[in-house]
Design an enzyme around this catalytic site. Structure first.
Site, PDB file in Angstrom:
ATOM      1  N   SER A 204      52.733 -74.817  -8.184  1.00 44.25           N
ATOM      2  CA  SER A 204      53.556 -74.679  -6.663  1.00 44.25           C
ATOM      3  C   SER A 204      53.626 -73.234  -6.683  1.00 44.25           C
ATOM      4  O   SER A 204      54.213 -72.493  -7.808  1.00 44.25           O
ATOM      5  CB  SER A 204      54.994 -75.381  -6.660  1.00 44.25           C
ATOM      6  OG  SER A 204      55.516 -74.891  -5.412  1.00 44.25           O
ATOM      7  N   CYS A 330      67.628 -78.628  -6.088  1.00 41.95           N
ATOM      8  CA  CYS A 330      67.829 -79.774  -5.054  1.00 41.95           C
ATOM      9  C   CYS A 330      69.079 -80.363  -5.517  1.00 41.95           C
ATOM     10  O   CYS A 330      69.144 -81.321  -4.689  1.00 41.95           O
ATOM     11  CB  CYS A 330      66.506 -80.821  -5.413  1.00 41.95           C
ATOM     12  SG  CYS A 330      65.189 -80.239  -6.248  1.00 41.95           S
TER      13      CYS A 330
HETATM   14  N1  PLP Z   1      58.156 -80.274 -10.198  1.00 42.88           N
HETATM   15  C1  PLP Z   1      59.108 -79.254 -10.891  1.00 42.88           C
HETATM   16  C2  PLP Z   1      59.330 -79.117 -12.251  1.00 42.88           C
HETATM   17  C3  PLP Z   1      59.817 -78.354 -10.123  1.00 42.88           C
HETATM   18  O1  PLP Z   1      60.846 -77.433 -10.677  1.00 42.88           O
HETATM   19  C4  PLP Z   1      60.000 -78.291  -8.651  1.00 42.88           C
HETATM   20  C5  PLP Z   1      60.774 -77.552  -7.735  1.00 42.88           C
HETATM   21  O2  PLP Z   1      61.666 -77.202  -8.078  1.00 42.88           O
HETATM   22  C6  PLP Z   1      58.770 -79.192  -8.059  1.00 42.88           C
HETATM   23  C7  PLP Z   1      58.081 -80.224  -8.656  1.00 42.88           C
HETATM   24  C8  PLP Z   1      58.699 -79.271  -6.615  1.00 42.88           C
HETATM   25  O3  PLP Z   1      58.132 -78.282  -5.930  1.00 42.88           O
HETATM   26  P1  PLP Z   1      58.183 -77.693  -4.479  1.00 42.88           P
HETATM   27  O4  PLP Z   1      59.259 -76.981  -4.389  1.00 42.88           O
HETATM   28  O5  PLP Z   1      56.984 -76.636  -4.319  1.00 42.88           O
HETATM   29  O6  PLP Z   1      57.815 -78.884  -3.390  1.00 42.88           O
END
Ligand code: PLP
Length: 398
Positions: A204, A330
């Protein structure tokens, strides 16, 4: 606090890089170039072709980050989308047959996609971590069945920084005939991810100096993957929609900077030094607990402060100009303790007393030392004020 619309407050100490990073200057410049390229990359005319060439160049840079051929890069609308494409796209292509192995400490994007796959009939096994925060490859080996199609494990945990043994897990899964997806969202730009032997790798942009809402999935040649977004057939048919040219260019620029930095031993040593300085400063407090302190990313420090609530501490630090988080961004505002700490067996009250400090390319030693001082002072103040309310102390201590 009041904030300028033009960028971060220069006085702020931003220690929440695991949630998102400041946009790298190289990425800001690339973003501007992308905005100026007004053509649609699918158009035949020269304006469209200029945008196409720029996206192709960006794809080559992201391929270097991911360690794959450039036609193995699928641009997505972020890490969550890349993860959903990896899991749901793989199982949809297999007509929802087969078995998925994942772990209890995964990000909500993986756990949510696994849950969605289950509603289509996919069997899912969710493996717990050890109390150390690491997944034992032997537990993965035990979970794998003859019909296991995919194993999905994160490279490092977003809340604790625990680096998972993904290479060993990949060996085990491949030997059993299963594919592997690695969620490298937290490690891209910090640890080398190009050498990972996993089949599918998600990243990301906003976690390594790019902008939010752009990500990528490494897809090996010949992998059977069904698109989740249907339409004009962009991204080799894996992800329809006119490409986010500015965001993709910014991601590529950030990736080039990040790949160079992640390979630099001086940068790695500096981040280890920052971690040590932060922990040395916090050690002035009684009874703190560092949730994961070995096989851990230098950049992510998760600490329980018994006697205070992590959310109260984070709010107080914010008022004092230090930005940290209580865990995953989140989960901010959620009353339930972190699913990651809970899976590690951390008692709920200790989990609720946790704050996460995370660093990145812009973090200085001075900032880390100051953050530790402000945290020590804040925790002492909160412990004193909670001390006036015995019932409240009982909630926090644990
Ligand atoms: N996977 C992990 C380990 C993350 O820390 C995050 C974001 O906090 C994501 C996936 C999701 O990424 P995005 O925010 O780009 O949707």
């Amino acid at each position: 606090m009041t904030r300028s619309a033009a960028g971060p407050d220069p006085a702020e100490i931003y220690l929440d890089h695991a949630a998102t990073t400041p946009v790298a200057p190289e990425a800001v410049a690339a973003l501007g170039r992308g905005v100026a390229l007004h053509g649609n990359p699918s158009s035949r005319h020269s304006a469209g072709q200029a945008a196409r060439e720029a996206v192709d160049g960006a794809r080559a840079a992201v391929a270097r980050l991911l360690g794959c051929a450039h036609d193995g890069v699928v641009f997505t609308g972020g890490g969550s989308e890349a993860i959903n494409l990896a899991l749901l796209g793989t199982f949809a292509a297999a007509e929802w047959r087969g078995h998925l192995v994942t772990t209890r400490i995964e990000h909500a994007a993986v756990l949510g996609a696994a849950g969605a796959a289950a509603t289509h009939g996919v069997a899912v096994t969710v493996v717990p971590p050890d109390p150390s925060g690491h997944v034992d490859p032997e537990r993965i080996a035990e979970a794998i069945r003859p019909d296991t199609l995919l194993v999905s494990v994160m490279h490092a945990n977003n809340e604790t920084g625990a680096i998972q043994p993904v290479e060993r897990i990949t060996e085990i899964a491949h030997a059993a005939g299963a594919l592997v997806h690695v969620d490298a969202v937290q490690t891209a730009g910090k640890l080398p991810i190009a050498p990972l032997r996993a089949d599918l790798v998600s990243v990301s942009a906003h976690k390594f100096g790019g902008v939010k809402g752009v990500g990528a999935l490494r897809v090996p040649a010949g992998h059977e993957l069904t698109a989740l977004i249907h339409g004009g057939g962009q991204e080799s048919g894996y992800r329809a929609g006119t490409e986010n040219v500015p965001g993709i260019l910014a991601m590529a620029a950030a990736a080039e900077v990040a790949v160079t930095a992640s390979a630099d031993p001086v940068v790695r040593a500096h981040r280890e030094h920052l971690r040590a300085r932060l922990l040395a400063g916090l050690a002035e407090l009684d009874g703190i607990r560092v949730h994961v302190d070995s096989r851990v990313m230098a950049e992510t420090v998760s600490v329980a402060f018994p006697g205070v609530r992590g959310d109260t501490l984070a709010d107080l630090l914010d008022l004092r100009g230090v930005h940290v988080s209580t865990g995953s961004a989140c989960h901010a505002g959620s009353e339930s303790p972190s699913h990651v700490l809970t899976a590690m067996g951390v008692p709920a009250d200790l989990a609720r007393s946790t704050a996460r400090f995370s660093f990145g390319s812009t973090t200085t030693e001075q900032a880390v030392v100051a953050a530790a001082e402000v945290t020590v002072d804040s925790v002492r103040g909160l412990r004193r004020s909670w001390g006036a309310t015995p019932a409240a102390v009982a909630v926090g201590a644990g």
